[in-house]
Design a protein around this motif. Sequence first.
Motif, PDB file in Angstrom:
ATOM      1  N   GLU A  71      15.477   3.806 -37.268  1.00  0.00           N
ATOM      2  CA  GLU A  71      16.534   4.297 -38.126  1.00  0.00           C
ATOM      3  C   GLU A  71      16.236   3.770 -39.534  1.00  0.00           C
ATOM      4  O   GLU A  71      15.402   2.872 -39.708  1.00  0.00           O
ATOM      5  CB  GLU A  71      17.857   3.729 -37.553  1.00  0.00           C
ATOM      6  CG  GLU A  71      19.119   4.012 -38.303  1.00  0.00           C
ATOM      7  CD  GLU A  71      19.352   5.464 -38.619  1.00  0.00           C
ATOM      8  OE1 GLU A  71      18.468   6.094 -39.208  1.00  0.00           O
ATOM      9  OE2 GLU A  71      20.432   5.964 -38.307  1.00  0.00           O
ATOM     10  N   LYS A  76      10.536  -0.791 -41.588  1.00  0.00           N
ATOM     11  CA  LYS A  76       9.245  -0.245 -41.150  1.00  0.00           C
ATOM     12  C   LYS A  76       8.182  -0.450 -42.219  1.00  0.00           C
ATOM     13  O   LYS A  76       7.110  -1.000 -41.965  1.00  0.00           O
ATOM     14  CB  LYS A  76       9.356   1.272 -40.883  1.00  0.00           C
ATOM     15  CG  LYS A  76      10.298   1.653 -39.782  1.00  0.00           C
ATOM     16  CD  LYS A  76      10.421   3.167 -39.669  1.00  0.00           C
ATOM     17  CE  LYS A  76      11.222   3.810 -40.795  1.00  0.00           C
ATOM     18  NZ  LYS A  76      12.649   3.547 -40.776  1.00  0.00           N
ATOM     19  N   SER A  77       8.504   0.025 -43.431  1.00  0.00           N
ATOM     20  CA  SER A  77       7.514  -0.037 -44.500  1.00  0.00           C
ATOM     21  C   SER A  77       7.175  -1.490 -44.845  1.00  0.00           C
ATOM     22  O   SER A  77       6.020  -1.828 -45.082  1.00  0.00           O
ATOM     23  CB  SER A  77       8.028   0.693 -45.735  1.00  0.00           C
ATOM     24  OG  SER A  77       8.370   2.022 -45.382  1.00  0.00           O
ATOM     25  N   THR A 101      11.558   5.628 -47.536  1.00  0.00           N
ATOM     26  CA  THR A 101      10.473   6.533 -47.195  1.00  0.00           C
ATOM     27  C   THR A 101      11.095   7.886 -46.854  1.00  0.00           C
ATOM     28  O   THR A 101      11.905   7.967 -45.946  1.00  0.00           O
ATOM     29  CB  THR A 101       9.685   5.988 -45.982  1.00  0.00           C
ATOM     30  OG1 THR A 101       9.429   4.612 -46.194  1.00  0.00           O
ATOM     31  CG2 THR A 101       8.385   6.740 -45.795  1.00  0.00           C
ATOM     32  N   GLY A 223      13.533   7.273 -41.815  1.00  0.00           N
ATOM     33  CA  GLY A 223      14.598   7.034 -40.836  1.00  0.00           C
ATOM     34  C   GLY A 223      14.942   8.268 -40.025  1.00  0.00           C
ATOM     35  O   GLY A 223      14.444   9.359 -40.272  1.00  0.00           O
TER      36      GLY A 223
HETATM   37  N1  GTP Z   1      16.184 -10.091 -44.970  1.00  0.00           N
HETATM   38  C1  GTP Z   1      15.240  -9.243 -44.660  1.00  0.00           C
HETATM   39  N2  GTP Z   1      15.223  -8.038 -45.217  1.00  0.00           N
HETATM   40  C2  GTP Z   1      14.234  -7.199 -44.888  1.00  0.00           C
HETATM   41  C3  GTP Z   1      13.221  -7.538 -43.959  1.00  0.00           C
HETATM   42  N3  GTP Z   1      12.393  -6.495 -43.825  1.00  0.00           N
HETATM   43  C4  GTP Z   1      12.855  -5.538 -44.655  1.00  0.00           C
HETATM   44  N4  GTP Z   1      13.955  -5.950 -45.284  1.00  0.00           N
HETATM   45  C5  GTP Z   1      14.741  -5.229 -46.274  1.00  0.00           C
HETATM   46  O1  GTP Z   1      15.318  -4.095 -45.678  1.00  0.00           O
HETATM   47  C6  GTP Z   1      15.347  -3.012 -46.582  1.00  0.00           C
HETATM   48  C7  GTP Z   1      14.687  -1.807 -45.982  1.00  0.00           C
HETATM   49  O2  GTP Z   1      13.319  -2.034 -45.776  1.00  0.00           O
HETATM   50  P1  GTP Z   1      12.280  -0.844 -45.710  1.00  0.00           P
HETATM   51  O3  GTP Z   1      10.945  -1.443 -45.462  1.00  0.00           O
HETATM   52  O4  GTP Z   1      12.428   0.055 -46.851  1.00  0.00           O
HETATM   53  O5  GTP Z   1      12.825  -0.126 -44.411  1.00  0.00           O
HETATM   54  P2  GTP Z   1      12.350   1.232 -43.753  1.00  0.00           P
HETATM   55  O6  GTP Z   1      12.598   1.089 -42.308  1.00  0.00           O
HETATM   56  O7  GTP Z   1      10.991   1.579 -44.185  1.00  0.00           O
HETATM   57  O8  GTP Z   1      13.419   2.263 -44.319  1.00  0.00           O
HETATM   58  P3  GTP Z   1      13.269   3.850 -44.637  1.00  0.00           P
HETATM   59  O9  GTP Z   1      11.983   4.013 -45.330  1.00  0.00           O
HETATM   60  O10 GTP Z   1      14.418   4.130 -45.527  1.00  0.00           O
HETATM   61  O11 GTP Z   1      13.369   4.572 -43.360  1.00  0.00           O
HETATM   62  C8  GTP Z   1      14.653  -3.512 -47.848  1.00  0.00           C
HETATM   63  O12 GTP Z   1      15.600  -3.874 -48.773  1.00  0.00           O
HETATM   64  C9  GTP Z   1      13.866  -4.682 -47.374  1.00  0.00           C
HETATM   65  O13 GTP Z   1      13.668  -5.637 -48.379  1.00  0.00           O
HETATM   66  C10 GTP Z   1      13.278  -8.840 -43.366  1.00  0.00           C
HETATM   67  O14 GTP Z   1      12.456  -9.237 -42.557  1.00  0.00           O
HETATM   68  N5  GTP Z   1      14.303  -9.630 -43.756  1.00  0.00           N
END
Ligand code: GTP
Length: 667
Positions: A71, A76-77, A101, A223
Amino acid sequence: MKMLNLPPGAASLAERFQGYSAWRSTVASRIAAYRRWLQENELVDAQTELRIGQLLERLGEDKLTIAFVAELSRGKSELINAIFFADYGRRLLPSSSGRTTMCPTELQWDAQLAPCLRLLPIETRATNVTTTEFKKFPEEWRVVPLDVGDAEALVEAFQQVRVTKRVPIEEAKHYGMFLQHASSQAAGFAADGMVEIPSWRHAVINFPHPLLEQGLVILDTPGLNAIGTEPELTLNVLPNAHAVLFILAVDTGVSKTDAQVWNDYLATAPGRNKGRYVVVNKIDTLWDGLRTEEEIGGEIAGQLSFVADVLRVPTEQVLAVSAQKGLVAKITEDHLLLARSRLPELEHTLSSQLIPGKQALVRETTRHDVGDLLSNTRSILEARLSGVLEQLAELRSLRGKNLDVVEEMMRKVRAEKEEFERGLARFQATRGVFSQLTNTLFTHLGMDALNEQSRRTLKAMTRSRFTRTLRGAMTGYFDGVREKLEQAGAVIGEIQQMMEAMYRKFSVQHGLRLTGPQPFSLFRYQREFERLERTYRRQFDTLGAMLTHEKLTVMQRFFETAASQVRRVYQYANREVEAWLRAVIAPMEMQIREHQTQLRRRLESVRRIHHATDTLEDRIGELEQVETTLLHQLDAVHHLANEIERVLEMDEAPSLEAARATRRAAA
Ligand SMILES: Nc1nc2c(ncn2[C@@H]2O[C@H](COP(=O)(O)OP(=O)(O)OP(=O)(O)O)[C@@H](O)[C@H]2O)c(=O)[nH]1
Ligand SMILES: [Mg+2]
């Protein structure tokens, strides 16, 4: 590029993968040596050449795909950045709160292309043509060249994957985007009748990262919602990925939408979830500075077993991590923080399960193919040897005999030759039947008929007003394909029986060394097809009785993807059937030619002695030399086979050491 020194003993995913690649290239080099030897000894025919070529190509381009699914905003990224790109000293893929993403993003390396970012416009979704098919048309993609030396510029270029635009709802519907989005806040739905959609449908980052160069492919997905609307991910990409990492966040647990993504796209039958991992991310949010490490550890452990329970996956496949702290730790070389982030554990689990599994598979198919080739080489040499030995025995028996005996022997060999030629006529007749059956087989497996059927189905779908009629059209398609596969299977059985009889005849009557045709079945393709059909049925269960225009559009797109998958299954089946047909007929033809030549030589030898052109002893001497050469060659094949087997059996450990050494040298 800065390389990070991991604590000893913890082979990172990167190192392990390098070891695996080194193993593949060692195996390939031994097979290439075998090919060179065949060429030098003039033992290679077009067929063998082709098969070795394919084998080497397969070892060279072998890909390992890891998909990241979740989600939105689960990290993920960020996790991809932490595992693969920390060496760049910054956050390469955009990662931020909210939807980041926007389109599926594939990271890979294709040496044919320069480093670049390729983007498929969202408008291509109006066409019912799948992304995979669009890959064959480079002119449809926007290409952004990448300067890999400039991290700043890379970060800037990668921002493209988050670009969106506002379009009227009608247009979004036209791309099949609106249906799934309607209920979601993430739709960016506004009162002005405009809706926010991704600008790109798919992104391919062609990037010379060491791991990507060795065949790793990483897939970052947006997501939830995008998965639902790009059926290709469900039908093709995810089922074919070697590993799928499903990411949750510790602060959100297993939400309703998390469970939905898991159940709809990733859940497999119990026991069949190999390569499925659940990663509980963001464990750093529990580090509140008040609780002890033990308390936090206990809470994480509780979460993990809860998650394993809810999603029904073995606990070994559920892991906790902090992607963000892992990334920071790698960049700042903070070993304590790295350990606390649990990223090394995740990498270790992935590398120790994923790579050996993949390697075992490659080992098995390579061993099978090489074994086949080696046994062909061996049987030619053995057939030659036994021919020479027979001739030698014949000639030796002529020592001190008069001309009458020589004449008698000549008659005997001539009779044998005639007998063999009659057998040959029968073989030619069988060969005729074989060709006919082959033609029938390819009408069942023909691409034209298949394409025609999918065209008709699509037309029938367009006219459907109710889900029932729509379902009928698609069921008709799947039934038709299944029937064709069954008919093709029956013809294969017939060919097999006929050839077995022929093999037996030639071994019994003429002493040919044939081990019988290798068995073959379409089972694998039938299974793959059934999997597609199941997914299609599931998709229907989510539709109501009434068919809206949007639903129809979505289903048409879904069907096009399913049909293009069936086409792919067919293409593979066709290719393999062709290879099998050749493998069935080629060794037999080769042995027959060989046997014929020998009979001719034997006759010729006796004739020359009869006409006193050669002396008996000269001829015997010549043949003894041929015998020695053949024995040497058989010995060489034995050694080549042993050497190939030895490198096949190696795990990647020795080369892993080598990879480590290279890394150390580079640092
Ligand atoms: N505290 C914390 N925040 C995290 C961690 N990993 C990611 N985040 C935060 O979570 C948010 C989303 O991270 P993304 O890597 O963009 O997540 P995603 O799953 O790729 O999201 P989409 O691309 O929108 O589907 C960002 O603000 C990150 O900084 C973690 O291990 N700890
Ligand atoms: Mg992302």
